[in-house]
Design a protein around this motif. Structure first.
Motif, PDB file in Angstrom:
ATOM      1  N   ASP A  98       0.876  -1.173   0.000  1.00 38.77           N
ATOM      2  CA  ASP A  98       0.000   0.000   0.000  1.00 38.77           C
ATOM      3  C   ASP A  98       0.911   1.220   0.000  1.00 38.77           C
ATOM      4  O   ASP A  98       1.595   1.483   0.986  1.00 38.77           O
ATOM      5  CB  ASP A  98      -0.878  -0.029   1.245  1.00 38.77           C
ATOM      6  CG  ASP A  98      -1.885   1.127   1.312  1.00 38.77           C
ATOM      7  OD1 ASP A  98      -1.642   2.163   0.661  1.00 38.77           O
ATOM      8  OD2 ASP A  98      -2.898   0.990   2.022  1.00 38.77           O
ATOM      9  N   ARG A  99       0.917   1.956  -1.096  1.00 44.35           N
ATOM     10  CA  ARG A  99       1.849   3.081  -1.228  1.00 44.35           C
ATOM     11  C   ARG A  99       1.648   4.127  -0.135  1.00 44.35           C
ATOM     12  O   ARG A  99       2.582   4.840   0.245  1.00 44.35           O
ATOM     13  CB  ARG A  99       1.712   3.750  -2.597  1.00 44.35           C
ATOM     14  CG  ARG A  99       0.397   4.466  -2.854  1.00 44.35           C
ATOM     15  CD  ARG A  99       0.442   5.280  -4.145  1.00 44.35           C
ATOM     16  NE  ARG A  99       1.395   6.370  -4.038  1.00 44.35           N
ATOM     17  CZ  ARG A  99       1.048   7.618  -3.709  1.00 44.35           C
ATOM     18  NH1 ARG A  99      -0.223   7.917  -3.433  1.00 44.35           N
ATOM     19  NH2 ARG A  99       1.960   8.564  -3.640  1.00 44.35           N
ATOM     20  N   GLU A 100       0.445   4.232   0.405  1.00 39.99           N
ATOM     21  CA  GLU A 100       0.172   5.237   1.427  1.00 39.99           C
ATOM     22  C   GLU A 100       0.730   4.832   2.791  1.00 39.99           C
ATOM     23  O   GLU A 100       0.819   5.669   3.694  1.00 39.99           O
ATOM     24  CB  GLU A 100      -1.334   5.495   1.504  1.00 39.99           C
ATOM     25  CG  GLU A 100      -1.859   6.147   0.239  1.00 39.99           C
ATOM     26  CD  GLU A 100      -3.353   6.003   0.032  1.00 39.99           C
ATOM     27  OE1 GLU A 100      -3.910   6.780  -0.775  1.00 39.99           O
ATOM     28  OE2 GLU A 100      -3.963   5.110   0.651  1.00 39.99           O
ATOM     29  N   LEU A 101       1.109   3.562   2.940  1.00 42.10           N
ATOM     30  CA  LEU A 101       1.751   3.103   4.164  1.00 42.10           C
ATOM     31  C   LEU A 101       3.255   2.976   4.003  1.00 42.10           C
ATOM     32  O   LEU A 101       3.976   2.813   4.997  1.00 42.10           O
ATOM     33  CB  LEU A 101       1.175   1.750   4.596  1.00 42.10           C
ATOM     34  CG  LEU A 101      -0.285   1.739   5.029  1.00 42.10           C
ATOM     35  CD1 LEU A 101      -0.716   0.333   5.412  1.00 42.10           C
ATOM     36  CD2 LEU A 101      -0.513   2.696   6.193  1.00 42.10           C
ATOM     37  N   ASN A 102       3.740   3.005   2.778  1.00 39.04           N
ATOM     38  CA  ASN A 102       5.168   2.890   2.499  1.00 39.04           C
ATOM     39  C   ASN A 102       5.576   3.975   1.505  1.00 39.04           C
ATOM     40  O   ASN A 102       6.019   3.696   0.391  1.00 39.04           O
ATOM     41  CB  ASN A 102       5.493   1.502   1.934  1.00 39.04           C
ATOM     42  CG  ASN A 102       5.389   0.400   2.959  1.00 39.04           C
ATOM     43  OD1 ASN A 102       6.340   0.090   3.664  1.00 39.04           O
ATOM     44  ND2 ASN A 102       4.215  -0.202   3.041  1.00 39.04           N
ATOM     45  N   THR A 103       5.416   5.227   1.920  1.00 35.98           N
ATOM     46  CA  THR A 103       5.648   6.334   0.993  1.00 35.98           C
ATOM     47  C   THR A 103       7.104   6.411   0.549  1.00 35.98           C
ATOM     48  O   THR A 103       7.384   6.832  -0.569  1.00 35.98           O
ATOM     49  CB  THR A 103       5.222   7.665   1.631  1.00 35.98           C
ATOM     50  OG1 THR A 103       5.942   7.859   2.863  1.00 35.98           O
ATOM     51  CG2 THR A 103       3.732   7.678   1.939  1.00 35.98           C
ATOM     52  N   ALA A 104       8.031   6.034   1.409  1.00 34.58           N
ATOM     53  CA  ALA A 104       9.444   6.113   1.040  1.00 34.58           C
ATOM     54  C   ALA A 104       9.780   5.078  -0.024  1.00 34.58           C
ATOM     55  O   ALA A 104      10.428   5.392  -1.031  1.00 34.58           O
ATOM     56  CB  ALA A 104      10.323   5.904   2.277  1.00 34.58           C
ATOM     57  N   LEU A 105       9.344   3.830   0.175  1.00 35.16           N
ATOM     58  CA  LEU A 105       9.577   2.792  -0.831  1.00 35.16           C
ATOM     59  C   LEU A 105       8.904   3.179  -2.144  1.00 35.16           C
ATOM     60  O   LEU A 105       9.488   3.039  -3.227  1.00 35.16           O
ATOM     61  CB  LEU A 105       9.033   1.453  -0.331  1.00 35.16           C
ATOM     62  CG  LEU A 105       9.109   0.296  -1.326  1.00 35.16           C
ATOM     63  CD1 LEU A 105      10.549  -0.085  -1.621  1.00 35.16           C
ATOM     64  CD2 LEU A 105       8.325  -0.918  -0.803  1.00 35.16           C
ATOM     65  N   ASP A 106       7.680   3.670  -2.057  1.00 36.46           N
ATOM     66  CA  ASP A 106       6.963   4.079  -3.263  1.00 36.46           C
ATOM     67  C   ASP A 106       7.715   5.172  -4.003  1.00 36.46           C
ATOM     68  O   ASP A 106       7.867   5.123  -5.232  1.00 36.46           O
ATOM     69  CB  ASP A 106       5.560   4.561  -2.874  1.00 36.46           C
ATOM     70  CG  ASP A 106       4.785   5.106  -4.058  1.00 36.46           C
ATOM     71  OD1 ASP A 106       4.515   4.341  -4.987  1.00 36.46           O
ATOM     72  OD2 ASP A 106       4.466   6.314  -4.050  1.00 36.46           O
ATOM     73  N   ALA A 107       8.213   6.169  -3.278  1.00 38.48           N
ATOM     74  CA  ALA A 107       8.943   7.270  -3.921  1.00 38.48           C
ATOM     75  C   ALA A 107      10.201   6.762  -4.613  1.00 38.48           C
ATOM     76  O   ALA A 107      10.528   7.186  -5.730  1.00 38.48           O
ATOM     77  CB  ALA A 107       9.300   8.329  -2.884  1.00 38.48           C
ATOM     78  N   GLU A 108      10.926   5.840  -3.967  1.00 36.65           N
ATOM     79  CA  GLU A 108      12.136   5.282  -4.578  1.00 36.65           C
ATOM     80  C   GLU A 108      11.797   4.516  -5.854  1.00 36.65           C
ATOM     81  O   GLU A 108      12.509   4.607  -6.866  1.00 36.65           O
ATOM     82  CB  GLU A 108      12.844   4.361  -3.583  1.00 36.65           C
ATOM     83  CG  GLU A 108      13.456   5.071  -2.399  1.00 36.65           C
ATOM     84  CD  GLU A 108      14.812   5.659  -2.708  1.00 36.65           C
ATOM     85  OE1 GLU A 108      15.244   5.612  -3.882  1.00 36.65           O
ATOM     86  OE2 GLU A 108      15.445   6.175  -1.772  1.00 36.65           O
ATOM     87  N   MET A 109      10.710   3.742  -5.825  1.00 37.32           N
ATOM     88  CA  MET A 109      10.357   2.931  -6.984  1.00 37.32           C
ATOM     89  C   MET A 109       9.763   3.778  -8.107  1.00 37.32           C
ATOM     90  O   MET A 109       9.953   3.484  -9.286  1.00 37.32           O
ATOM     91  CB  MET A 109       9.387   1.818  -6.571  1.00 37.32           C
ATOM     92  CG  MET A 109       9.991   0.789  -5.610  1.00 37.32           C
ATOM     93  SD  MET A 109      11.470  -0.047  -6.277  1.00 37.32           S
ATOM     94  CE  MET A 109      12.797   0.966  -5.596  1.00 37.32           C
ATOM     95  N   ILE A 110       9.054   4.834  -7.756  1.00 36.99           N
ATOM     96  CA  ILE A 110       8.573   5.771  -8.771  1.00 36.99           C
ATOM     97  C   ILE A 110       9.760   6.410  -9.485  1.00 36.99           C
ATOM     98  O   ILE A 110       9.788   6.525 -10.725  1.00 36.99           O
ATOM     99  CB  ILE A 110       7.677   6.857  -8.130  1.00 36.99           C
ATOM    100  CG1 ILE A 110       6.291   6.281  -7.797  1.00 36.99           C
ATOM    101  CG2 ILE A 110       7.541   8.058  -9.043  1.00 36.99           C
ATOM    102  CD1 ILE A 110       5.399   6.018  -8.989  1.00 36.99           C
ATOM    103  N   GLU A 111      10.765   6.816  -8.702  1.00 35.35           N
ATOM    104  CA  GLU A 111      11.956   7.428  -9.296  1.00 35.35           C
ATOM    105  C   GLU A 111      12.692   6.422 -10.183  1.00 35.35           C
ATOM    106  O   GLU A 111      13.163   6.766 -11.270  1.00 35.35           O
ATOM    107  CB  GLU A 111      12.873   7.936  -8.177  1.00 35.35           C
ATOM    108  CG  GLU A 111      14.014   8.825  -8.636  1.00 35.35           C
ATOM    109  CD  GLU A 111      15.249   8.042  -9.025  1.00 35.35           C
ATOM    110  OE1 GLU A 111      16.051   8.547  -9.843  1.00 35.35           O
ATOM    111  OE2 GLU A 111      15.422   6.914  -8.520  1.00 35.35           O
ATOM    112  N   PHE A 112      12.761   5.167  -9.739  1.00 36.82           N
ATOM    113  CA  PHE A 112      13.414   4.126 -10.552  1.00 36.82           C
ATOM    114  C   PHE A 112      12.654   3.915 -11.858  1.00 36.82           C
ATOM    115  O   PHE A 112      13.252   3.793 -12.938  1.00 36.82           O
ATOM    116  CB  PHE A 112      13.484   2.815  -9.767  1.00 36.82           C
ATOM    117  CG  PHE A 112      13.940   1.643 -10.589  1.00 36.82           C
ATOM    118  CD1 PHE A 112      15.272   1.510 -10.962  1.00 36.82           C
ATOM    119  CD2 PHE A 112      13.031   0.678 -11.016  1.00 36.82           C
ATOM    120  CE1 PHE A 112      15.690   0.434 -11.744  1.00 36.82           C
ATOM    121  CE2 PHE A 112      13.448  -0.394 -11.787  1.00 36.82           C
ATOM    122  CZ  PHE A 112      14.776  -0.522 -12.152  1.00 36.82           C
ATOM    123  N   ALA A 113      11.322   3.876 -11.796  1.00 39.05           N
ATOM    124  CA  ALA A 113      10.520   3.677 -13.002  1.00 39.05           C
ATOM    125  C   ALA A 113      10.712   4.835 -13.977  1.00 39.05           C
ATOM    126  O   ALA A 113      10.840   4.628 -15.189  1.00 39.05           O
ATOM    127  CB  ALA A 113       9.049   3.516 -12.631  1.00 39.05           C
TER     128      ALA A 113
END
Length: 593
Positions: A98-113
């Motif tokens: 759930d991106r809203e519970l793991n905002t840091a992981l989500d941000a890193e993976m968005i940047e990678f994508a």
């Protein structure tokens, strides 16, 4: 086949136990809805990463959120497909986030994508090595295409895993910190960056339809708020005209729910006409505050009514009755899985609900003489400009539709998150200074943060169904501290200022060092990055929110932290100021008398 044959001869104790889906009854509605998938979903945790290392398998990390329409589509099409589940369960460690519970992981993976594919969004599916380096990212895919992708990656992992691991390590850059060079004090370059930001924004602006020249229109609340703040200090007629045009068209078009209040996430067209129907707490809290300020700064009193209407929507549809806090979002689809089903009206339904005169008025203002774009019907919006008398006549029309809409069922993500409630507290506190009826709601959100989410070990990320989600990240601390600072100004109590200071101090201690900010305690990735400044997204930059909350404190150490952080920069801020608009506005505020 060779691998399967070899495995069959291993003693049973040495074979990996089959994975099972661990998401049933999870307090996150997004994760819980995947609890019955045949995919053996795991949570993102140290134990899951350790399992990937033990079995030397790629992690398949699928990131989304409850109100994401295409996340639901991919679940129905792919994650409930037994063929796909078999491959994911056998050859990968499948993880649902759930991106809203793991905002840091989500941000890193968005940047990678974005870096590896040139695009990003949700559902975001990333393959990560057991050591924690992302290898490949993909977005929504049709089932056969997705099955082909995971099958090829599985084969590649069997034959070339060392090569894939090496490539992933090299692409990650060894986790080097981003931007750690102190520059001149913010006051020395605030004026230059401020003017560049205004010039860049106007160069990208859509002069006819407001917003930016893009195929889809997003509300861009952090950027508009920052530019409005700059215009207040340094009036610019061109900027004021574009801001007014943008705010007018967002309010008149399909981005805004004219029947029930509040704003949708974005529109899929450049005319602000056809929305994606999810409503996010962060959008509505930010836009309520934006319209409230714009009413004063731009001299448009009607904006204040839009701000109050948006807050009233939040209180009516997003408030948790037990705690007084706000839920995270409402879904784009209704309980029958129909996109926009709660908000769209067929001509037959309108004839049944409205009088002939009311229907004639609605037809003229909403443009109902044209064919409906959706099979479900029309979305009420101001296709034509109503007169003041017609606006008054529309009120009973909206009341009737609101009453009828109560019979429709809308799924909601009922997580109560610290950071997003901090944004809501900020808007409620500023509104309560003008309209005291919002004071009680502000009190309740403050109490929720102070009594429910603050623990001896720090701020909690939020709660769902009475269960806490664990420690808050930078976003949670920064937004909560900012909201509490606004609330303290409203209450005038030293204890409220002290609580805001406490959260700010903890945020600096946990998430900042001379090398910059990190978004969370850990993402569990191998290359943990720090950033000298964090860009704005749909919500404002958490680093900038922490800086401004600290600069507003009477605590000298907090103010020193804020001033020092404003003296850092990174090259992306210089080359893409629009995505760092909040930082530029904070610099301008710090440099202004």
């Amino acid at each position: 086949m060779i691998l399967a044959l070899c495995m069959s001869f291993l003693p049973a104790a040495m074979q990996a136990a089959p994975l099972v889906n661990r998401l049933a009854n999870h307090p996150s509605p997004y994760l819980a809805m995947h609890g019955a998938d045949p995919v053996a979903w795991q949570e993102w945790s140290p134990a899951t990463v350790s399992l990937a290392r033990q079995q030397n398998k790629l992690l398949f990390v699928s990131i989304g959120y409850f109100s994401c329409h295409w996340c639901h589509v991919m679940q129905q099409e792919s994650y409930r497909d037994l063929r796909i589940a078999e491959v994911l369960n056998r050859d990968f460690i499948p993880v649902k986030v759930d991106r809203e519970l793991n905002t840091a992981l989500d941000a890193e993976m968005i940047e990678f994508a974005r870096r590896s594919r040139g695009m990003a969004g949700w559902p975001l599916n990333v393959f990560i090595t057991p050591e924690g380096y992302p290898v490949y990212a993909t977005l929504y895919s049709k089932p056969d295409q997705f099955l082909g992708l995971i099958s090829k990656l599985s084969e590649r992992w069997l034959t070339d895993r060392d090569e894939l691991k090496a490539a992933a390590r090299e692409a990650a850059g060894g986790g080097k910190p981003v931007g750690s060079i102190p520059l001149k004090p913010a006051s020395d370059h605030a004026a230059v960056w401020r003017q560049r930001l205004v010039d860049d924004a106007l160069a990208m602006a859509d002069p006819l339809r407001g917003g930016l020249e893009q195929a889809r229109k997003f509300p861009m609340a952090p950027q508009l708020t920052a530019l409005l703040q700059i215009h207040e200090r340094h009036p610019d007629a061109r900027l004021a005209a574009w801001l007014t045009l943008t705010l007018d068209l967002m309010a008149k078009g399909g981005l805004r729910d004219h029947v029930g209040g509040g704003f949708f996430r974005y529109t899929v067209d450049p005319e602000w006409h056809t929305p994606h129907y999810e409503k996010m707490l962060y959008d509505n809290a930010e836009l309520a505050l934006l319209y409230l300020r714009a009413a004063r700064i731009l001299g448009k009193p009607q904006y204040q009514e839009i701000a109050f209407e948006t807050l009233d929507f939040m209180l009516a549809e997003m408030r948790d009755a037990e705690t007084g806090a706000f839920i995270t979002s409402t879904s784009a689809v209704d309980s029958e899985g129909r996109e926009g089903g709660v908000y769209l009206w067929s001509m037959e339904q309108l004839r049944h609900t409205l009088s002939p005169d009311e229907l004639a008025l609605a037809t003229r203002i909403w443009g109902l003489e044209a064919a409906a774009e959706s099979d479900l019907g029309y979305l009420p919006q101001q296709v034509r400009e109503p007169t003041a008398a017609e606006l008054a006549q529309l009120e009973p029309v909206y009341r009737k539709l609101r009453k009828e809409r109560r019979n429709r069922s809308l799924p909601k993500d009922d997580k109560l998150l610290a950071g997003l409630n901090g944004l809501a507290l900020k808007a409620l506190s500023e509104a309560a200074a003008t309209a005291p009826r919002y004071r009680r709601s502000a009190d309740e959100v403050k109490d929720f943060l102070a009594r429910q989410l603050w623990r001896k070990d720090g701020l909690q990320n939020g709660m769902g169904h009475g269960k806490l989600f664990g420690p808050a990240d930078l976003e949670g601390y920064a937004y909560a501290a900012s909201g509490l600072r606004y609330y303290a100004r409203l209450s005038g109590k030293a204890a409220d200022h002290a609580f805001a200071d406490k959260l700010a101090r903890e945020a600096w201690r946990r998430f900042h060092s001379p090398r910059g900010f990190r978004l969370a305690g850990t993402t569990l990735l191998a290359a943990e990055k720090r950033q000298a400044v964090i860009a704005d997204g749909p919500a404002p930059s958490p680093s900038t929110e922490l800086i401004t909350a600290s600069l507003a404190s009477h605590d000298k150490a907090l103010r020193r932290n804020g001033v020092a952080a404003l003296g850092f920069t990174v090259s992306p801020a210089g080359h893409d100021l629009f995505m760092h608009a909040s930082l530029v506005a904070a610099m301008d505020a710090a440099a202004s008398p």
